[in-house]
Write a protein that holds these residues in place. Sequence first.
Motif, short mmCIF file in Angstrom:
data_model
loop_
_atom_site.label_atom_id
_atom_site.label_comp_id
_atom_site.label_asym_id
_atom_site.label_seq_id
_atom_site.Cartn_x
_atom_site.Cartn_y
_atom_site.Cartn_z
N LEU A 54 16.73 2.18 47.87
CA LEU A 54 16.10 2.61 46.82
C LEU A 54 15.54 3.87 47.03
N THR A 55 14.99 4.27 47.98
CA THR A 55 14.53 5.62 48.46
C THR A 55 15.60 6.74 48.28
N CYS A 56 16.50 6.56 48.89
CA CYS A 56 17.83 7.29 49.01
C CYS A 56 18.19 7.73 47.57
N LEU A 57 18.28 6.72 46.78
CA LEU A 57 18.81 6.76 45.34
C LEU A 57 17.85 7.74 44.84
N TRP A 58 16.52 7.49 44.88
CA TRP A 58 15.37 8.35 44.21
C TRP A 58 15.77 9.72 44.78
N LEU A 59 15.87 9.92 46.14
CA LEU A 59 15.86 11.12 46.71
C LEU A 59 17.25 12.19 46.12
N ASN A 60 18.14 11.29 45.90
CA ASN A 60 19.52 12.25 45.63
C ASN A 60 19.30 12.51 44.14
N HIS A 61 18.43 11.69 43.33
CA HIS A 61 18.27 12.15 41.99
C HIS A 61 16.80 13.16 41.81
N SER A 62 16.29 13.49 42.74
CA SER A 62 14.86 14.24 42.67
C SER A 62 15.39 15.63 42.44
N ARG A 63 14.42 16.54 42.47
CA ARG A 63 14.64 18.06 42.52
C ARG A 63 15.36 18.52 43.99
N PHE A 64 14.47 17.91 44.84
CA PHE A 64 15.14 18.07 46.29
C PHE A 64 16.40 17.78 46.61
N LYS A 73 19.00 17.63 44.16
CA LYS A 73 19.75 18.37 43.51
C LYS A 73 19.82 19.86 44.24
N VAL A 74 18.87 20.22 44.98
CA VAL A 74 18.78 21.51 45.71
C VAL A 74 19.77 21.28 46.97
N ILE A 75 19.59 20.11 47.51
CA ILE A 75 20.51 19.57 48.62
C ILE A 75 21.95 19.49 48.19
N HIS A 76 22.39 18.94 46.99
CA HIS A 76 23.60 19.06 46.64
C HIS A 76 24.13 20.62 46.19
N SER A 77 23.36 21.36 45.93
CA SER A 77 23.91 22.62 45.49
C SER A 77 24.07 23.31 46.99
N ILE A 78 23.37 22.98 48.02
CA ILE A 78 23.47 23.92 49.09
C ILE A 78 24.90 23.30 49.52
N ARG A 79 25.40 22.13 49.52
CA ARG A 79 26.54 21.45 49.84
C ARG A 79 27.59 22.07 49.22
N ASP A 80 27.46 22.19 47.72
CA ASP A 80 28.58 22.79 47.02
C ASP A 80 28.56 24.26 46.92
N ASN A 81 27.56 25.01 46.98
CA ASN A 81 27.64 26.49 47.11
C ASN A 81 26.29 27.14 47.87
N GLU A 82 26.56 27.11 49.09
CA GLU A 82 25.15 27.59 49.76
C GLU A 82 24.66 29.05 49.54
N GLU A 83 25.69 30.07 49.05
CA GLU A 83 25.36 31.40 48.85
C GLU A 83 24.68 31.38 47.65
N ARG A 84 25.01 30.75 46.61
CA ARG A 84 24.50 30.84 45.17
C ARG A 84 23.10 30.11 45.31
#
Length: 363
Positions: free
Chosen positions: A205-215, A217-228
């Motif tokens: 449940l904590t990992c689910l929350w973490l994945n949907h938190s602002r943190f 979303k930033v992690i997902h963004s880094i994974r998809d396009n670190e430079e941007r």
Amino acid sequence: MRTIKVLMSEITIEKYISAVIFIGLFILPFISTIYGVQTFGKFMTYALLALGLDLLWGSAGLMNLGFAVFFGLGSYIFGISMAIQKGLPAFMKLAGIQSLPWFYTPLQYPGIAFLLSILIPIIMAVLLGYFIFKSKIKGVFFSIITLAFVSLFELFIINHQAYTGGVSGVNGIPNGLMMIHLFGSKISVVMWYYIAFFVLLGIYLTCLWLNHSRFGKVIHSIRDNEERTQFLGYNPANFKIVIFAISAGIAGLAGMLFVPFSSFVSIENSGVTFSTTIIVWLAVGGRGNLTGAIVGAFLISILQNVLSGYFGEMWQVVLGVMLLFIVTWLPKGIVGSLIEWQDLRRMKKTSDISVSPKFIKTN
């Protein structure tokens, strides 16, 4: 107000799978033998370990080929703590050690050993992550460094047999567990099983929350396009260090919970081979959705148990063929492919509704 039917239709299939798994795990001790409880308790620690890697690889895109190191640190710390509860363990006596080494003194207290099983992997991850990510090392080079790290850990365990048990491992753990009390009662296998169950549920449940938190979303963004992401003002290195540390802490916790179920700690659950096995769990179950990590860990572990009983020494070949089939025909993993199928089905249903006669305006 939306109806229950509409709300249920919006729930993705992996949530149903997770619900079934957790309900099954909760009722298992009521219908299984002690051996079954102990076996599935061990599998739960594997699922917890898989969640840690999925957070790192699935969410952040960091493929760690040495993830078993953190599991090993947690299991060795807590395992040695249990082994020294009634004096020097056998492997130290055989090496000629007469008294407990000073650096093992804190491990005489199970509570401190529990905390260290989580803190030491986190500290190691922060130090290693700082070196790697501040140097802007990424991709395959990150994977190679983690592979070298787990190889060094294996050599350290083997070469310091007097203090780690070496290739023989750490035994004498059941005696130590008998001395631990929780709420005034000795810890039983079933009690430890439910501790592991609620920890697994809480971390999921904590990992689910973490994945949907602002943190997240930033992690997902880094994974998809670190430079941007960096252009938007975020420091990717700091976020990578944090997610690396969190995943290491989860792995250390899994290693600690593993000890009472196995009653034995060895390099087999800490080295290169086991690190590769964790990667296989995620490849089979599907990474990036958490449920796939749990499904992969349970499925492969169960298959190993069953196939080894039926096929003897050939079980690894049979398992390899099955894994090859899954990875070839289900490249996104079992759960990932089911999610894709559900998405396509919903898109088709939406398309059918949009062209339905009652939605077409007439002159």
